[in-house]
Design an enzyme around this catalytic site. Structure first.
Site, mmCIF file in Angstrom:
data_model
loop_
_atom_site.group_PDB
_atom_site.id
_atom_site.type_symbol
_atom_site.label_atom_id
_atom_site.label_comp_id
_atom_site.label_asym_id
_atom_site.label_seq_id
_atom_site.Cartn_x
_atom_site.Cartn_y
_atom_site.Cartn_z
ATOM 1 N NE ARG A 1 4.021 6.543 1.760
ATOM 2 C CZ ARG A 1 4.222 5.473 2.066
ATOM 3 N NH1 ARG A 1 4.950 4.561 1.275
ATOM 4 N NH2 ARG A 1 4.127 5.114 3.161
ATOM 5 N N PRO B 1 0.693 -1.185 -0.018
ATOM 6 C CG PRO B 1 -0.250 -1.081 2.322
ATOM 7 C CD PRO B 1 0.497 -1.865 1.208
ATOM 8 C CG ASN B 2 -0.231 4.354 1.375
ATOM 9 O OD1 ASN B 2 -1.104 4.876 0.960
ATOM 10 N ND2 ASN B 2 -0.072 3.686 2.670
ATOM 11 C CD GLU C 1 10.820 -7.461 5.605
ATOM 12 O OE1 GLU C 1 11.215 -8.750 6.191
ATOM 13 O OE2 GLU C 1 10.375 -6.562 6.198
ATOM 14 C CG ASN D 1 8.226 -1.892 0.122
ATOM 15 O OD1 ASN D 1 7.959 -2.054 1.382
ATOM 16 N ND2 ASN D 1 9.001 -0.746 -0.071
ATOM 17 C CE1 TYR E 1 9.139 5.225 3.030
ATOM 18 C CE2 TYR E 1 7.638 6.571 2.995
ATOM 19 C CZ TYR E 1 8.039 5.780 3.766
ATOM 20 O OH TYR E 1 7.606 5.046 4.662
ATOM 21 C CG HIS F 1 5.383 -2.182 10.384
ATOM 22 N ND1 HIS F 1 6.910 -2.715 10.248
ATOM 23 C CD2 HIS F 1 5.448 -1.197 9.435
ATOM 24 C CE1 HIS F 1 7.534 -1.918 9.406
ATOM 25 N NE2 HIS F 1 6.661 -0.860 8.897
ATOM 26 C CG HIS G 1 11.420 -2.248 4.449
ATOM 27 N ND1 HIS G 1 9.906 -2.308 4.278
ATOM 28 C CD2 HIS G 1 11.635 -3.383 4.751
ATOM 29 C CE1 HIS G 1 9.611 -3.407 4.881
ATOM 30 N NE2 HIS G 1 10.490 -4.260 5.193
ATOM 31 C CG LEU G 2 11.799 2.684 -1.275
ATOM 32 C CD1 LEU G 2 10.228 3.149 -1.060
ATOM 33 C CD2 LEU G 2 12.459 3.265 -2.406
ATOM 34 C CB SER G 3 12.628 4.428 4.958
ATOM 35 O OG SER G 3 11.674 3.466 5.295
ATOM 36 C CB ALA H 1 1.607 0.171 6.209
ATOM 37 N NE ARG I 1 10.647 5.900 8.514
ATOM 38 C CZ ARG I 1 9.499 5.938 7.598
ATOM 39 N NH1 ARG I 1 9.523 4.738 6.803
ATOM 40 N NH2 ARG I 1 8.546 6.650 7.387
HETATM 41 C C1 DQA Z 1 8.248 1.036 3.652
HETATM 42 C C2 DQA Z 1 8.513 1.217 4.915
HETATM 43 C C3 DQA Z 1 7.345 0.850 5.848
HETATM 44 O O1 DQA Z 1 7.380 1.102 7.266
HETATM 45 C C4 DQA Z 1 6.191 1.963 5.485
HETATM 46 O O2 DQA Z 1 4.783 1.827 6.014
HETATM 47 C C5 DQA Z 1 6.111 1.994 4.112
HETATM 48 C C6 DQA Z 1 7.235 1.997 3.183
HETATM 49 C C7 DQA Z 1 9.691 1.140 3.022
HETATM 50 O O3 DQA Z 1 9.852 0.955 1.785
HETATM 51 O O4 DQA Z 1 10.776 2.002 3.600
HETATM 52 O O5 DQA Z 1 4.923 2.198 3.352
HETATM 53 O O6 DQA Z 1 8.144 -0.267 3.626
#
Ligand code: DQA
Length: 149
Positions: free
Chosen positions: A17, A9-10, A96, A72, A22, A78, A98-100, A75, A105
């Site tokens: 965003r 999502p997102n 798995e 990825n 990101y 978690h 993640h960008l961040s 959200a 965080r």
């Molecule tokens: C994310 C990190 C997640 O905590 C967050 O909810 C995202 C992006 C990342 O790619 O850093 O939507 O997966």
């Protein structure tokens, strides 16, 4: 070898965003660089994105013909027992990403329900996390092939 790249999502909003977290690359731009790397590595990739947990579960359940999954979960990383169970059920090597750096965080991002069923995790390299994830997926899928033959 065919690899599935799955976004939660997102992530369709990348580029606009929270660009301080990101970056400014869109998902289309990330997908274009993934296509370039896939060609270089001589593998085929499919790229999907969904904002819906159940749809992500359906996509994972239907991914048995892929040599590996790069995900990825955003959200859902978690929160989603359902996505974790789907990955455990299909038993395909999973990376798995993640960008961040989720560990630098908010505390609620420090827990991944996905990591225990993944082969490994790449977190914190921005759009490069996707490219590193694809390289990792090709590597583990090649090893899996060798050990099963
Ligand atoms: C994310 C990190 C997640 O905590 C967050 O909810 C995202 C992006 C990342 O790619 O850093 O939507 O997966």
């Amino acid at each position: 070898m065919k690899i599935l790249i799955l976004n939660g999502p997102n992530l369709n909003l990348l580029g606009t965003r929270e660009s301080d977290v990101y970056g400014t690359k869109t998902l289309e731009e990330i997908n274009a660089s993934l296509k370039g790397l896939a060609e270089e590595l001589g593998v085929r990739i499919d790229m999907r994105q969904s904002n819906h947990e159940g749809e992500l579960v359906d996509i994972i359940q239907n991914s048995k013909n892929y040599a590996a999954l790069v995900i990825n979960p955003a959200a859902y990383t978690h929160t989603s027992v359902a996505i974790r169970d789907a990955i455990a059920a299909v038993e395909i090597p999973t990376v798995e990403i993640h960008l961040s750096n989720i560990y630098s965080r908010e505390e609620f991002r420090h827990t991944s329900l996905i990591s225990p069923v993944a082969s490994g995790q790449i977190s914190g390299f921005g759009p490069d996390s996707y490219l590193l994830g694809l390289r990792a997926a090709v590597s583990i899928a090649s090893h899996a092939k060798k050990s099963s033959s």
